[in-house]
Design a protein around this motif. Structure first.
Motif, PDB file in Angstrom:
ATOM      1  N   GLY A  63      52.795   5.205  28.629  1.00 57.05           N
ATOM      2  CA  GLY A  63      52.714   6.657  28.507  1.00 57.05           C
ATOM      3  C   GLY A  63      53.988   7.319  28.986  1.00 57.05           C
ATOM      4  N   GLU A  64      54.463   6.888  30.137  1.00 51.81           N
ATOM      5  CA  GLU A  64      55.708   7.431  30.680  1.00 51.81           C
ATOM      6  C   GLU A  64      56.895   7.063  29.788  1.00 51.81           C
ATOM      7  N   ALA A  65      56.914   5.837  29.284  1.00 48.91           N
ATOM      8  CA  ALA A  65      58.011   5.411  28.407  1.00 48.91           C
ATOM      9  C   ALA A  65      58.068   6.280  27.151  1.00 48.91           C
ATOM     10  N   ARG A 111      61.407  12.986  25.152  1.00 50.94           N
ATOM     11  CA  ARG A 111      62.303  13.941  25.810  1.00 50.94           C
ATOM     12  C   ARG A 111      63.747  13.708  25.340  1.00 50.94           C
ATOM     13  N   LYS A 112      64.146  12.444  25.289  1.00 48.55           N
ATOM     14  CA  LYS A 112      65.498  12.110  24.819  1.00 48.55           C
ATOM     15  C   LYS A 112      65.676  12.490  23.349  1.00 48.55           C
ATOM     16  N   MET A 113      64.655  12.232  22.543  1.00 52.78           N
ATOM     17  CA  MET A 113      64.739  12.555  21.118  1.00 52.78           C
ATOM     18  C   MET A 113      64.794  14.057  20.882  1.00 52.78           C
ATOM     19  N   GLU A 114      64.124  14.829  21.741  1.00 53.28           N
ATOM     20  CA  GLU A 114      64.181  16.295  21.636  1.00 53.28           C
ATOM     21  C   GLU A 114      65.625  16.782  21.710  1.00 53.28           C
ATOM     22  N   SER A 115      66.407  16.183  22.617  1.00 50.60           N
ATOM     23  CA  SER A 115      67.797  16.633  22.738  1.00 50.60           C
ATOM     24  C   SER A 115      68.671  16.076  21.614  1.00 50.60           C
TER      25      SER A 115
END
Length: 118
Positions: free
Chosen positions: A88-90, A96-100
Motif C-alpha cells: 500500500g505504501e509502495a 506521488r512520484k508519477m503525479e510530479s
C-alpha cells in the motif's frame, strides 16, 4: 475470508507456501522470475489480437486472464512480504512520484513518457 486486503491475501499465500514447505525455493530472484513468467503468460493471451478479435478473446478467456492475474499477484505478495515492503505504501509513493512526472496539464490524453511531454 476477506478478499480485498493485502494482509488477508498475504496470509493466504503464506499459509499455502508454509503447508508445502516451499519457502526454501522462494528467493527474491525466483519470485521475480515467477512474476515475469506469469505476466508473459497473461500477455500471450492477447498477443496478435486486435479490435473485435481482442474483445472476443477477452470475453471468452476471462477465467484464464483472471488466473494469470492471480498468479502475478501471488508472486507480488510473496516478494513484498519477504522483502518487508508495504505494498500500500509502495503504491502510494509511486503514485506521488508519477503525479510530479505526469502533471494533468501536460499529460492528459497523451500516451507519452514523462520526458517527452511538451
Amino acid at each position: 475470508m476477506e478478499k480485498d486486503s493485502f494482509a488477508a491475501l498475504t496470509k493466504l499465500v503464506l499459509d499455502f507456501r508454509a503447508a508445502r514447505d516451499w519457502k526454501q525455493f522462494h528467493t527474491p530472484k525466483e519470485l521475480a522470475i515467477s512474476l515475469v513468467v506469469e505476466a508473459a503468460e497473461l500477455l500471450e493471451i492477447f498477443q496478435w489480437k486486435q479490435g473485435a478479435e481482442l474483445d472476443q478473446t477477452i470475453q471468452m478467456r476471462k477465467t484464464e486472464i483472471a488466473d494469470e492475474l492471480g498468479d502475478c499477484l501471488h508472486s507480488i505478495l510473496l516478494l513484498a512480504h519477504d522483502l518487508e515492503i508495504d505494498l500500500g505504501e509502495a503504491l502510494f509513493e509511486k503514485m506521488r512520484k508519477m503525479e510530479s512526472k505526469y502533471p494533468v496539464a501536460k499529460a492528459k490524453g497523451k500516451p507519452r513518457k514523462y520526458n517527452e511531454l511538451d
